[in-house]
Enzyme design. Structure first.
Site, short mmCIF file in Angstrom:
data_model
loop_
_atom_site.label_atom_id
_atom_site.label_comp_id
_atom_site.label_asym_id
_atom_site.label_seq_id
_atom_site.Cartn_x
_atom_site.Cartn_y
_atom_site.Cartn_z
N HIS A 1 -32.98 -22.33 8.35
CA HIS A 1 -34.12 -21.40 8.35
C HIS A 1 -34.98 -21.60 9.59
CE1 HIS A 1 -33.72 -21.23 3.69
NE2 HIS A 1 -32.72 -20.64 4.32
N LYS B 182 -31.05 16.57 29.33
CA LYS B 182 -32.01 17.55 28.84
C LYS B 182 -31.30 18.83 28.43
CE LYS B 182 -36.10 20.26 30.07
NZ LYS B 182 -37.23 20.45 30.99
#
Length: 531
Positions: free
Chosen positions: A283, A142
């Site tokens: 695929h 922070k």
């Protein structure tokens, strides 16, 4: 608040569970005149290495207590991490209470994920939940305007390089980047804890569910070149593409990873003790799957299901890739080969194919291990159990006048296993433990059945055979036949037996059609939709 472009580094707090590289980092920091603070085992490691280190207990005035549960949760620590150096009120508070600024925090957390991976019991898991570490990380991140936070061992060298480049200072961009990494780490840690706890208490659909991953690879692009993409690992030890070793070839693409996962999950359904098996994927759908007496035979039979689609496909094997099979695979262009292992001879043969990727996993995946699967939708995620459904001969219900033969039953179970990995609507023709026609992803089941039959007829013609490969085959359908038309299309193609879930309101009509066509049919009572 003014964030300095270059922040000084005078004081560092090092408190790590993983001691890898700790002494080297601390030595380099000390050489730059940085004061070292540490805790418990980290402090001992540094002192044993001859470094001058101050224990956190010395600055807090409190010893570590409660078996180490309480040691850094103190204003002398969090004040040093959170204080804004350009805020007069903060500076006055630091002076009044004797709080020294901490410019660098190096923390890695209790090994919760490692304890989970080794199957630790509930009480041990609880003790591996870090409290002070995440609190310090969040505080330091922070306050990245002034404080640098390092949470990964692999970033130690980057930190030292940053100090060298900036005369002992750290840039704001570096602090920002590592603050983001820090929050991602605590987020992933909390995700692991909450997911484990949900499972431990039997909470199948917790109110909130957290997901996390660690970047494994930045990909050139996604499904298409205009899409950015990356590959993240979830930290699990399941054998597969995420844990495999790549021996050669260029980086895997987004589509390679997706298809390789599909191939390996499918081939893992076939236990090696029951014989060699090979799956060829294109695929994300199988275009050929077969067993054989050898991997070479299994590959050849899988290839003969759909030679056209196999070009540029993904090949997965359930055993150690040998030289003979490797040589045969090299006869066509293949994107990826994945197997539990490969002989030195096989690797040498593949070495001549620089664009062919070879991956080894060390084992097969367990198809019955419970897992969650996720799919993104607009505004949310769909979460479900992975399809680990499995049937045996005892689960089958014969519903036709003619019962299937032993050979048909064996092929039915094989076809059913493959159908589980084919996009719905799925129809799979199988003969002698090899697919001979696969129909995938159609909007109607009869179309899937017809397409699979057309493929079987086309391959027979390509192989110079007098009749369709579907003659004498069995057919698996991933869900029930809503009408008899799909079943009749299979019978017309030459199929002699059908395996399907059942459950349609027209089951009686479908069974009658099967009887009229002389087919044997069994119901599984389980479907395998795969959308």
């Amino acid at each position: 608040m003014t964030s300095p472009a270059l922040a000084p580094l005078n004081r560092a707090l090092l408190s790590v569970s993983d001691k890898t590289g700790l002494v080297e980092l601390a030595t380099a920091l000390a050489a730059r005149g940085v004061e070292l603070l540490s805790t418990g085992g980290s402090a001992k490691t540094l002192r044993d290495a001859g470094l001058d280190v101050k224990d956190v207990a010395e600055i807090t005035g409190f010893p570590e207590m409660m078996d180490g549960r309480v040691k850094t949760l103190h204003p002398m620590v969090h004040g040093g991490l959170l204080a804004l150096r350009d805020n007069a009120t903060h500076v006055d508070a630091m002076t009044a209470h004797g709080i020294g600024a901490i410019d660098l925090l190096v923390v890695n957390l209790y090994p919760f994920e490692a304890a989970l991976a080794r199957g630790a019991d509930y009480d041990e898991m609880i003790e591996n939940i870090d409290i002070g570490g995440p609190a310090m990380i969040r505080a330091a991140a922070k306050n990245h305007s002034f404080v640098t936070t390092i949470v990964d061992v692999e970033d130690y060298s980057a930190l030292l390089a940053e100090l060298d480049a900036n005369d002992g200072h750290i840039s704001y961009a570096f602090r920002q980047r590592h603050a983001q990494i820090a929050y991602a780490r605590t987020g992933a840690y909390d995700a692991a804890v909450s997911t484990w706890m949900a499972g431990s208490i039997g909470e199948e659909t917790p109110r909130r569910r957290a997901f996390a991953g660690t970047l494994a690879q930045t990909l050139r692009y996604g499904e298409n070149p205009h899409q950015q993409a990356a590959f993240y690992k979830d930290g699990s030890s399941r054998a597969g593409v995420a844990t495999a070793t790549q021996h050669q070839g260029k980086e895997l693409s987004y589509n390679n990873i997706n298809d390789t996962d599909a191939a390996f999950e499918l081939v893992s359904e076939f236990a090696p003790e029951d014989g060699p098996a090979v799956a060829i994927i294109k695929h994300a759908n199988p275009c050929g799957v077969a067993r054989g007496d050898t991997l070479l035979e299994a590959y050849s039979r899988a290839f003969d299901c759909d030679r056209t689609s196999a070009f540029g496909g993904i090949i997965a094997l359930n055993g150690t890739l040998d030289a003979a099979t490797a040589s045969e695979i090299c006869n066509i262009f293949t994107e990826v080969v994945i197997a539990p292992d490969a002989t030195e001879e096989a690797r040498a043969i593949f070495a001549a194919k620089k664009n062919l990727r070879l991956l080894t996993t060390g084992a097969l995946a367990d198809p019955r291990t419970p897992q969650l699967s996720y799919r993104q939708v607009a505004g949310g995620l769909l979460v479900q159990d992975k399809d680990t459904g499995h049937i045996t001969l005892d689960d089958l219900k014969v519903v036709t006048k003619r019962a299937p033969s032993e050979a048909e039953l064996a092929d039915m179970l094989f076809a059913w296993t493959v159908a589980k990995h084919v996009k719905s609507n799925a129809i799979v023709y199988v003969k002698d433990r090899a697919t001979v026609g696969v129909g995938a992803g159609q909007m109607s089941r009869v179309d899937s059945s017809t397409i699979a039959a057309l493929k079987a007829a086309r391959m027979a013609e390509e192989c110079g055979l007098p009749q369709s490969l579907a003659q004498g085959s069995v057919v698996a359908s991933d869900a029930f036949f809503p009408f008899a038309d799909g079943l009749l299309a299979a019978a017309e193609a030459g199929a002699t037996a059908i395996i399907q879930p059942g459950g349609s309101m027209r089951d009686d009509d479908v069974i009658k059609a099967a009887d009229d066509a002389g087919l044997a049919m069994v119901l599984t009572g389980m479907r395998h939709f795969r959308h």
